[in-house]
Design a protein around this motif. Structure first.
Motif, PDB file in Angstrom:
ATOM      1  N   ALA A  65      81.115 -29.886  -4.149  1.00  0.00           N
ATOM      2  CA  ALA A  65      79.982 -30.802  -4.345  1.00  0.00           C
ATOM      3  C   ALA A  65      80.020 -31.389  -5.749  1.00  0.00           C
ATOM      4  O   ALA A  65      79.708 -32.561  -5.953  1.00  0.00           O
ATOM      5  CB  ALA A  65      78.666 -30.073  -4.098  1.00  0.00           C
ATOM      6  N   ARG A  66      80.431 -30.589  -6.729  1.00  0.00           N
ATOM      7  CA  ARG A  66      80.511 -31.090  -8.114  1.00  0.00           C
ATOM      8  C   ARG A  66      81.611 -32.150  -8.232  1.00  0.00           C
ATOM      9  O   ARG A  66      81.435 -33.180  -8.885  1.00  0.00           O
ATOM     10  CB  ARG A  66      80.785 -29.920  -9.059  1.00  0.00           C
ATOM     11  CG  ARG A  66      80.611 -30.275 -10.508  1.00  0.00           C
ATOM     12  CD  ARG A  66      80.898 -29.088 -11.394  1.00  0.00           C
ATOM     13  NE  ARG A  66      82.242 -28.540 -11.145  1.00  0.00           N
ATOM     14  CZ  ARG A  66      82.741 -27.473 -11.729  1.00  0.00           C
ATOM     15  NH1 ARG A  66      82.008 -26.778 -12.572  1.00  0.00           N
ATOM     16  NH2 ARG A  66      83.962 -27.059 -11.481  1.00  0.00           N
ATOM     17  N   ALA A  67      82.754 -31.892  -7.565  1.00  0.00           N
ATOM     18  CA  ALA A  67      83.849 -32.872  -7.593  1.00  0.00           C
ATOM     19  C   ALA A  67      83.394 -34.177  -6.955  1.00  0.00           C
ATOM     20  O   ALA A  67      83.662 -35.272  -7.466  1.00  0.00           O
ATOM     21  CB  ALA A  67      85.071 -32.310  -6.857  1.00  0.00           C
ATOM     22  N   ASN A 105      69.551 -26.505  -3.841  1.00  0.00           N
ATOM     23  CA  ASN A 105      70.489 -27.424  -4.505  1.00  0.00           C
ATOM     24  C   ASN A 105      71.680 -27.738  -3.603  1.00  0.00           C
ATOM     25  O   ASN A 105      72.172 -28.869  -3.565  1.00  0.00           O
ATOM     26  CB  ASN A 105      70.997 -26.823  -5.825  1.00  0.00           C
ATOM     27  CG  ASN A 105      69.892 -26.722  -6.864  1.00  0.00           C
ATOM     28  OD1 ASN A 105      68.837 -27.324  -6.709  1.00  0.00           O
ATOM     29  ND2 ASN A 105      70.128 -25.953  -7.914  1.00  0.00           N
ATOM     30  N   LEU A 106      72.138 -26.720  -2.882  1.00  0.00           N
ATOM     31  CA  LEU A 106      73.261 -26.940  -1.957  1.00  0.00           C
ATOM     32  C   LEU A 106      72.878 -27.912  -0.850  1.00  0.00           C
ATOM     33  O   LEU A 106      73.651 -28.804  -0.488  1.00  0.00           O
ATOM     34  CB  LEU A 106      73.676 -25.610  -1.319  1.00  0.00           C
ATOM     35  CG  LEU A 106      74.776 -24.832  -2.014  1.00  0.00           C
ATOM     36  CD1 LEU A 106      74.999 -23.520  -1.280  1.00  0.00           C
ATOM     37  CD2 LEU A 106      76.071 -25.640  -2.038  1.00  0.00           C
ATOM     38  N   VAL A 107      71.675 -27.726  -0.322  1.00  0.00           N
ATOM     39  CA  VAL A 107      71.190 -28.641   0.721  1.00  0.00           C
ATOM     40  C   VAL A 107      71.149 -30.064   0.165  1.00  0.00           C
ATOM     41  O   VAL A 107      71.633 -31.016   0.796  1.00  0.00           O
ATOM     42  CB  VAL A 107      69.792 -28.199   1.240  1.00  0.00           C
ATOM     43  CG1 VAL A 107      69.177 -29.259   2.141  1.00  0.00           C
ATOM     44  CG2 VAL A 107      69.892 -26.866   1.972  1.00  0.00           C
ATOM     45  N   ALA A 108      70.613 -30.210  -1.064  1.00  0.00           N
ATOM     46  CA  ALA A 108      70.526 -31.542  -1.683  1.00  0.00           C
ATOM     47  C   ALA A 108      71.915 -32.149  -1.855  1.00  0.00           C
ATOM     48  O   ALA A 108      72.139 -33.334  -1.563  1.00  0.00           O
ATOM     49  CB  ALA A 108      69.814 -31.439  -3.034  1.00  0.00           C
ATOM     50  N   MET A 109      72.859 -31.330  -2.305  1.00  0.00           N
ATOM     51  CA  MET A 109      74.225 -31.839  -2.517  1.00  0.00           C
ATOM     52  C   MET A 109      74.865 -32.285  -1.218  1.00  0.00           C
ATOM     53  O   MET A 109      75.532 -33.313  -1.160  1.00  0.00           O
ATOM     54  CB  MET A 109      75.099 -30.743  -3.141  1.00  0.00           C
ATOM     55  CG  MET A 109      74.820 -30.494  -4.592  1.00  0.00           C
ATOM     56  SD  MET A 109      75.743 -29.011  -5.083  1.00  0.00           S
ATOM     57  CE  MET A 109      75.324 -28.933  -6.795  1.00  0.00           C
ATOM     58  N   LYS A 117      69.957 -40.602   0.150  1.00  0.00           N
ATOM     59  CA  LYS A 117      69.406 -40.518  -1.204  1.00  0.00           C
ATOM     60  C   LYS A 117      68.480 -39.307  -1.277  1.00  0.00           C
ATOM     61  O   LYS A 117      67.627 -39.132  -0.404  1.00  0.00           O
ATOM     62  CB  LYS A 117      68.645 -41.805  -1.543  1.00  0.00           C
ATOM     63  CG  LYS A 117      68.060 -41.782  -2.941  1.00  0.00           C
ATOM     64  CD  LYS A 117      67.410 -43.113  -3.268  1.00  0.00           C
ATOM     65  CE  LYS A 117      66.723 -43.056  -4.621  1.00  0.00           C
ATOM     66  NZ  LYS A 117      65.977 -44.269  -4.916  1.00  0.00           N
ATOM     67  N   VAL A 118      68.657 -38.485  -2.309  1.00  0.00           N
ATOM     68  CA  VAL A 118      67.839 -37.275  -2.415  1.00  0.00           C
ATOM     69  C   VAL A 118      67.006 -37.312  -3.695  1.00  0.00           C
ATOM     70  O   VAL A 118      67.537 -37.506  -4.787  1.00  0.00           O
ATOM     71  CB  VAL A 118      68.725 -36.008  -2.420  1.00  0.00           C
ATOM     72  CG1 VAL A 118      67.864 -34.762  -2.644  1.00  0.00           C
ATOM     73  CG2 VAL A 118      69.491 -35.883  -1.106  1.00  0.00           C
ATOM     74  N   ILE A 119      65.704 -37.138  -3.532  1.00  0.00           N
ATOM     75  CA  ILE A 119      64.815 -36.950  -4.672  1.00  0.00           C
ATOM     76  C   ILE A 119      64.566 -35.442  -4.723  1.00  0.00           C
ATOM     77  O   ILE A 119      63.907 -34.889  -3.834  1.00  0.00           O
ATOM     78  CB  ILE A 119      63.462 -37.696  -4.478  1.00  0.00           C
ATOM     79  CG1 ILE A 119      63.682 -39.159  -4.077  1.00  0.00           C
ATOM     80  CG2 ILE A 119      62.581 -37.546  -5.708  1.00  0.00           C
ATOM     81  CD1 ILE A 119      64.316 -40.040  -5.114  1.00  0.00           C
ATOM     82  N   ASP A 120      65.116 -34.803  -5.741  1.00  0.00           N
ATOM     83  CA  ASP A 120      64.963 -33.350  -5.860  1.00  0.00           C
ATOM     84  C   ASP A 120      63.748 -33.071  -6.734  1.00  0.00           C
ATOM     85  O   ASP A 120      63.766 -33.356  -7.934  1.00  0.00           O
ATOM     86  CB  ASP A 120      66.236 -32.760  -6.472  1.00  0.00           C
ATOM     87  CG  ASP A 120      66.220 -31.235  -6.473  1.00  0.00           C
ATOM     88  OD1 ASP A 120      65.123 -30.645  -6.375  1.00  0.00           O
ATOM     89  OD2 ASP A 120      67.306 -30.638  -6.596  1.00  0.00           O
ATOM     90  N   VAL A 121      62.697 -32.513  -6.136  1.00  0.00           N
ATOM     91  CA  VAL A 121      61.461 -32.278  -6.892  1.00  0.00           C
ATOM     92  C   VAL A 121      61.419 -30.867  -7.484  1.00  0.00           C
ATOM     93  O   VAL A 121      60.405 -30.458  -8.034  1.00  0.00           O
ATOM     94  CB  VAL A 121      60.195 -32.577  -6.041  1.00  0.00           C
ATOM     95  CG1 VAL A 121      59.999 -34.069  -5.904  1.00  0.00           C
ATOM     96  CG2 VAL A 121      60.257 -31.930  -4.669  1.00  0.00           C
ATOM     97  N   GLY A 122      62.543 -30.141  -7.373  1.00  0.00           N
ATOM     98  CA  GLY A 122      62.671 -28.871  -8.090  1.00  0.00           C
ATOM     99  C   GLY A 122      62.087 -27.681  -7.358  1.00  0.00           C
ATOM    100  O   GLY A 122      62.068 -27.631  -6.127  1.00  0.00           O
ATOM    101  N   ALA A 196      73.190 -25.091   4.500  1.00  0.00           N
ATOM    102  CA  ALA A 196      73.275 -26.427   3.900  1.00  0.00           C
ATOM    103  C   ALA A 196      74.150 -27.370   4.723  1.00  0.00           C
ATOM    104  O   ALA A 196      73.893 -28.570   4.769  1.00  0.00           O
ATOM    105  CB  ALA A 196      73.827 -26.310   2.483  1.00  0.00           C
ATOM    106  N   ALA A 197      75.170 -26.821   5.372  1.00  0.00           N
ATOM    107  CA  ALA A 197      76.054 -27.682   6.158  1.00  0.00           C
ATOM    108  C   ALA A 197      75.316 -28.228   7.374  1.00  0.00           C
ATOM    109  O   ALA A 197      75.332 -29.435   7.641  1.00  0.00           O
ATOM    110  CB  ALA A 197      77.300 -26.916   6.585  1.00  0.00           C
ATOM    111  N   SER A 198      74.635 -27.339   8.098  1.00  0.00           N
ATOM    112  CA  SER A 198      73.934 -27.849   9.291  1.00  0.00           C
ATOM    113  C   SER A 198      72.713 -28.663   8.911  1.00  0.00           C
ATOM    114  O   SER A 198      72.229 -29.470   9.727  1.00  0.00           O
ATOM    115  CB  SER A 198      73.575 -26.727  10.261  1.00  0.00           C
ATOM    116  OG  SER A 198      73.077 -25.632   9.590  1.00  0.00           O
ATOM    117  N   ALA A 199      72.209 -28.494   7.679  1.00  0.00           N
ATOM    118  CA  ALA A 199      71.039 -29.279   7.253  1.00  0.00           C
ATOM    119  C   ALA A 199      71.328 -30.777   7.368  1.00  0.00           C
ATOM    120  O   ALA A 199      70.435 -31.559   7.677  1.00  0.00           O
ATOM    121  CB  ALA A 199      70.649 -28.923   5.820  1.00  0.00           C
TER     122      ALA A 199
END
Ligand code: B1M
Length: 210
Positions: A65-67, A105-109, A117-122, A196-199
């Motif tokens: 995900a970082r790459a 975070n994984l789900v967001a990535m 588009k993801v708005i991550d509200v923390g 996170a993958a199935s999300a």
């Protein structure tokens, strides 16, 4: 000539410099930004598939995900210029009282990797914050994570508050280690994803379902 196969392989392998180099070359030689985006999305989908098959684990998924994120930073201005937009917007956060964020975070990535588009509200997010962010950004989906049995009960109130806010067409997806499909159903969420993958698939199907 850009090597999109090498870009895909680099993201799958979590090879940051390889993914930046190959994405940069593809952009420089004028490859359609949609094709580059599709290549990166396919790479993250493959990472998700391997994660579900237990062929790779959380750390590998994080470095892939970082790459992807770093290659994406190069591609984003090109996508904007070409008027290629994310399919839709999701607001993602961890429920009030809960500070766990690795799974969220994984789900967001993974959602970002699927051109959402993801708005991550923390973390420690009250219902009002989910609602406000969804309203401000015209979100199609709110994703709520909980890792504690004590905080997952707060999801019920959050779902009720989101419904009461009357955001047009909003869908709610919940997840996290203690959350079950039965619980999701019981509290009135639209969807539950176990990982996170199935999300990604669950979110897409839920939003497409109208
Ligand atoms: Co906490 N913690 N923790 N913790 N912690 C657990 C969850 C716990 C099971 C440990 C244990 O006792 N065995 C336990 C909960 C028990 C329970 O409620 N039944 C627990 C506890 C008790 C606590 C504290 C209360 C401890 C204390 O202070 N006494 C405290 C609570 C603080 C708070 O939140 N208010 C606390 C604190 C912490 C740390 C801060 C130290 C740290 C969090 C760091 C961080 O997140 N930045 C931490 C950690 C790391 C854990 C464990 C070890 C690991 C959690 C994790 O990140 N897993 C955890 C024990 C364990 O799981 N082995 C534990 C990896 C992550 C990738 O998995 O989050 O499940 P997960 O996400 C998955 C799926 O669940 C799913 O996709 C992800 C990827 O596939 N998913 C979604 C998640 N969210 C989703 C949302 C979706 C869809 C899918 O849609 C929206």
């Amino acid at each position: 000539m850009a090597d999109l196969g090498a870009l895909k392989t680099a993201i799958e392998a979590g090879d940051r410099s390889g993914s930046i180099r190959n994405a940069g070359e593809a952009i420089a030689d004028g490859t359609d930004p949609r094709t580059i985006m599709d290549t990166m999305t396919a790479a993250m989908a493959e990472v998700g598939r391997r994660f579900q098959m237990n062929e790779l684990f959380v750390p590998e998924m994080l470095i892939s995900a970082r790459a992807m994120k770093e290659a994406m930073a190069l591609l984003e201005p090109v996508l904007v210029k070409a008027d290629v937009r994310p399919e839709w917007t999701a607001v993602v956060g961890t429920i009030q009282g809960d500070l766990h964020d690795i799974g969220k975070n994984l789900v967001a990535m993974m959602l970002r990797g699927a051109n959402i588009k993801v708005i991550d509200v923390g973390t420690n997010v009250p219902a009002e914050r989910f609602i406000e962010a969804a309203r401000e950004n015209g979100a199609s989906l709110i994703g709520i994570s909980a890792l504690l049995t004590t905080t997952m009960t707060g999801m019920k109130d959050a779902v009720a508050a989101i419904r009461a806010a009357g955001l047009p067409g909003i869908k709610i997806m919940v997840g996290g280690a203690p959350v079950t499909p039965e619980f999701a159903n019981q509290i009135g969420a639209d969807a539950y994803a176990p990982d996170a993958a199935s999300a990604v698939d669950v979110a897409k199907q839920t939003v497409a379902g109208g």
